[in-house]
Scaffold this motif. Sequence first.
Motif, PDB file in Angstrom:
ATOM      1  N   GLN A 178      42.869  46.717  43.165  1.00  0.00           N
ATOM      2  CA  GLN A 178      43.521  46.260  42.247  1.00  0.00           C
ATOM      3  C   GLN A 178      44.247  45.003  41.953  1.00  0.00           C
ATOM      4  OE1 GLN A 178      46.178  49.586  40.754  1.00  0.00           O
ATOM      5  NE2 GLN A 178      47.051  48.411  39.206  1.00  0.00           N
ATOM      6  N   SER A 179      44.642  44.546  42.990  1.00  0.00           N
ATOM      7  CA  SER A 179      45.130  43.054  43.158  1.00  0.00           C
ATOM      8  C   SER A 179      45.238  42.883  44.779  1.00  0.00           C
ATOM      9  CB  SER A 179      46.403  42.935  42.572  1.00  0.00           C
ATOM     10  OG  SER A 179      47.518  43.448  43.200  1.00  0.00           O
ATOM     11  N   ALA A 180      45.326  41.466  45.006  1.00  0.00           N
ATOM     12  CA  ALA A 180      45.591  40.696  46.465  1.00  0.00           C
ATOM     13  C   ALA A 180      46.900  41.241  46.833  1.00  0.00           C
ATOM     14  CB  ALA A 180      45.462  39.481  46.354  1.00  0.00           C
ATOM     15  N   GLU A 181      47.849  41.648  46.082  1.00  0.00           N
ATOM     16  CA  GLU A 181      49.256  41.991  46.475  1.00  0.00           C
ATOM     17  C   GLU A 181      49.203  43.549  46.659  1.00  0.00           C
ATOM     18  OE1 GLU A 181      53.813  41.711  44.882  1.00  0.00           O
ATOM     19  OE2 GLU A 181      52.053  40.668  43.855  1.00  0.00           O
ATOM     20  N   LEU A 182      49.473  43.875  47.900  1.00  0.00           N
ATOM     21  CA  LEU A 182      49.596  45.325  48.197  1.00  0.00           C
ATOM     22  C   LEU A 182      50.683  46.149  47.551  1.00  0.00           C
ATOM     23  CD1 LEU A 182      48.215  45.362  51.780  1.00  0.00           C
ATOM     24  CD2 LEU A 182      46.707  45.417  49.813  1.00  0.00           C
ATOM     25  N   PRO A 183      50.407  47.359  47.259  1.00  0.00           N
ATOM     26  CA  PRO A 183      51.509  48.260  46.732  1.00  0.00           C
ATOM     27  C   PRO A 183      52.833  47.990  47.609  1.00  0.00           C
ATOM     28  CG  PRO A 183      49.844  49.607  47.238  1.00  0.00           C
ATOM     29  CD  PRO A 183      49.315  48.038  47.397  1.00  0.00           C
ATOM     30  N   SER A 209      38.054  45.911  50.506  1.00  0.00           N
ATOM     31  CA  SER A 209      38.508  44.993  49.492  1.00  0.00           C
ATOM     32  C   SER A 209      39.942  44.357  50.114  1.00  0.00           C
ATOM     33  CB  SER A 209      38.511  45.715  48.150  1.00  0.00           C
ATOM     34  OG  SER A 209      38.801  44.982  47.306  1.00  0.00           O
ATOM     35  N   HIS A 210      40.962  44.308  49.108  1.00  0.00           N
ATOM     36  CA  HIS A 210      42.095  43.951  49.322  1.00  0.00           C
ATOM     37  C   HIS A 210      42.942  44.575  50.461  1.00  0.00           C
ATOM     38  CE1 HIS A 210      41.547  40.727  46.158  1.00  0.00           C
ATOM     39  NE2 HIS A 210      41.459  41.700  45.442  1.00  0.00           N
ATOM     40  N   ALA A 211      42.676  46.053  50.782  1.00  0.00           N
ATOM     41  CA  ALA A 211      43.383  46.540  51.890  1.00  0.00           C
ATOM     42  C   ALA A 211      42.933  46.196  53.116  1.00  0.00           C
ATOM     43  CB  ALA A 211      42.885  48.035  51.770  1.00  0.00           C
ATOM     44  N   CYS A 212      42.037  45.138  53.215  1.00  0.00           N
ATOM     45  CA  CYS A 212      41.905  44.372  54.468  1.00  0.00           C
ATOM     46  C   CYS A 212      43.040  43.655  54.975  1.00  0.00           C
ATOM     47  CB  CYS A 212      40.700  43.643  54.467  1.00  0.00           C
ATOM     48  SG  CYS A 212      39.098  44.502  54.242  1.00  0.00           S
ATOM     49  N   SER A 213      43.869  43.193  54.040  1.00  0.00           N
ATOM     50  CA  SER A 213      44.975  42.617  54.503  1.00  0.00           C
ATOM     51  C   SER A 213      46.209  43.239  55.127  1.00  0.00           C
ATOM     52  CB  SER A 213      45.650  41.914  53.283  1.00  0.00           C
ATOM     53  OG  SER A 213      46.340  42.554  52.217  1.00  0.00           O
ATOM     54  N   TYR A 214      45.980  44.818  54.941  1.00  0.00           N
ATOM     55  CA  TYR A 214      46.831  45.567  55.404  1.00  0.00           C
ATOM     56  C   TYR A 214      47.052  45.408  57.124  1.00  0.00           C
ATOM     57  CZ  TYR A 214      49.872  50.013  55.223  1.00  0.00           C
ATOM     58  OH  TYR A 214      50.722  50.776  55.011  1.00  0.00           O
TER      59      TYR A 214
END
Length: 257
Positions: A178-183, A209-214
């Motif tokens: 959804q976005s680069a900013e995680l919920p 996807s953006h979850a990789c930044s987790y």
Amino acid sequence: MKRNIVASVMVFLLAGGLFTSCQEEWTASNLELDGEAQIMSFSVNGVEGEINEIDGEINVQVPDGTDLTSLNVEIDVPAGVEMSPEIGDVMDFSEPVSVRLVNGNVYNDYIINVTELFYIGFLSAHSSVATIEDDDEKAAAEWFFSNYENGEFVTFEEVQNGEADLSKYRVLWWYYDQSAELPGIALDNSVLSAVNGFYKGGGGLLLNSHACSYLWDLGRISSEFAMVIGSGEGFDNPDTWGIGVTLDAENGGWLIM
């Protein structure tokens, strides 16, 4: 119930092509057909197996992490049955086991399959697949549940309030696009602690996807390694890109520039 009958009739052919009478008259009374040769019940480590008489299979699912090489067996068969191989009290079922039951002239073959029952969790900040707004994330969820019968939907809210027992899962998959900013709920300290505990306990994490930044938020990758993940408006690139491929040009192949 499947019943197999073993019988042998020998017929001798004379050189002239004529049949002689059998040395012993064969009748149904020569066969022992009254015996039963089926497995009435079967269990390992107290878990009852599912017996399929049509396919000749017994399937047992034991909890994840069970040692399949040393299982306690309980089997119930009719009186007079001989088993080959003999099913003992403790057996190795790390591979399927074939067994034949014989009772007189009646026999049955079975294949015993023992597998570990495990689950895969689809991690999400949404309450259900239907409430996922991003099309790629929803497509991933729909594909997942159409291909994995042992898949379960796990929300961050359930992780936060302790409703989700993460130890039951071998893998947690989070696809967030959804976005680069995680919920924010994914970054809650109790959630980070639970997911970290799951990972350190041997669980697998699949992040897309953006979850990789987790991985940075979980502390699995330190801040000294730059995060090449982000989003923006984009821009026009004036560079001209091309591809040059030569496939066996000397022998009449393609030459693409």
